[in-house]
Write a protein that holds these residues in place. Structure first.
Motif, PDB file in Angstrom:
ATOM      1  N   ARG A  64      42.375  47.156  35.731  1.00 12.72           N
ATOM      2  CA  ARG A  64      43.000  48.452  35.609  1.00 12.72           C
ATOM      3  C   ARG A  64      44.105  48.298  36.883  1.00 12.72           C
ATOM      4  N   TRP A  65      43.687  47.569  37.918  1.00 11.76           N
ATOM      5  CA  TRP A  65      44.466  47.543  39.055  1.00 11.76           C
ATOM      6  C   TRP A  65      45.700  46.613  38.840  1.00 11.76           C
ATOM      7  N   CYS A  66      45.581  45.423  38.415  1.00 12.36           N
ATOM      8  CA  CYS A  66      46.557  44.359  38.461  1.00 12.36           C
ATOM      9  C   CYS A  66      47.236  44.270  37.118  1.00 12.36           C
ATOM     10  N   GLY A  67      46.419  44.452  36.129  1.00  9.40           N
ATOM     11  CA  GLY A  67      46.828  44.273  34.818  1.00  9.40           C
ATOM     12  C   GLY A  67      46.652  43.017  34.029  1.00  9.40           C
ATOM     13  N   ARG A  68      45.847  42.177  34.876  1.00  5.53           N
ATOM     14  CA  ARG A  68      45.638  40.904  34.436  1.00  5.53           C
ATOM     15  C   ARG A  68      44.343  40.785  33.472  1.00  5.53           C
ATOM     16  N   ALA A  69      44.330  40.014  32.573  1.00  7.26           N
ATOM     17  CA  ALA A  69      43.326  39.709  31.541  1.00  7.26           C
ATOM     18  C   ALA A  69      42.789  38.277  31.546  1.00  7.26           C
ATOM     19  N   ASP A  70      43.257  37.388  32.292  1.00  8.79           N
ATOM     20  CA  ASP A  70      42.726  36.305  32.328  1.00  8.79           C
ATOM     21  C   ASP A  70      42.260  35.779  33.609  1.00  8.79           C
ATOM     22  N   ALA A  71      42.045  36.859  34.433  1.00  5.25           N
ATOM     23  CA  ALA A  71      41.433  36.511  35.821  1.00  5.25           C
ATOM     24  C   ALA A  71      40.085  37.265  35.976  1.00  5.25           C
ATOM     25  N   VAL A  72      39.513  37.936  34.708  1.00  6.40           N
ATOM     26  CA  VAL A  72      38.463  38.640  34.934  1.00  6.40           C
ATOM     27  C   VAL A  72      37.117  38.044  34.458  1.00  6.40           C
ATOM     28  N   HIS A  73      36.058  37.847  35.315  1.00  7.67           N
ATOM     29  CA  HIS A  73      34.841  37.135  34.912  1.00  7.67           C
ATOM     30  C   HIS A  73      33.599  38.095  35.281  1.00  7.67           C
ATOM     31  N   VAL A  74      32.831  37.581  34.886  1.00  7.18           N
ATOM     32  CA  VAL A  74      31.384  38.373  34.863  1.00  7.18           C
ATOM     33  C   VAL A  74      30.555  37.885  35.993  1.00  7.18           C
TER      34      VAL A  74
END
Ligand SMILES: [Zn+2]
Length: 81
Positions: A64-74
């Motif tokens: 939600r902060w930077c809009g990236r969907a390719d940089a999120v990990h668990v």
């Protein structure tokens, strides 16, 4: 990849965005198959009293902060948090 993302919704896991460091706010798009106990009263009111998730596929997790969907990990959530 999507299987890994599902762990971010479970206790003990959380998401982290490598783009900006966000760990608290994400848009999660998921397909969920559920069984729900719907309780209808005679007056027509209704509510869901139980919900069990039978199947869930995480399609995307977007920061939600930077809009990236390719940089999120668990990652593991900090103990006691
Ligand atoms: Zn981010």
């Amino acid at each position: 990849m999507t299987d890994d993302l599902a762990r971010g919704l479970e206790a003990g896991g959380r998401f982290r965005c490598d783009g900006c460091g966000n760990v608290t706010r994400f848009d999660v798009v998921a397909t969920t198959r559920t069984r729900r106990f719907h309780h209808f009263d005679l007056g027509g009111d209704r509510r869901v009293e139980e919900e069990e998730i039978l199947e869930q596929t995480i399609e995307s997790v977007t920061c939600r902060w930077c809009g990236r969907a390719d940089a999120v990990h668990v990652e593991s959530a900090p103990a006691g948090a």
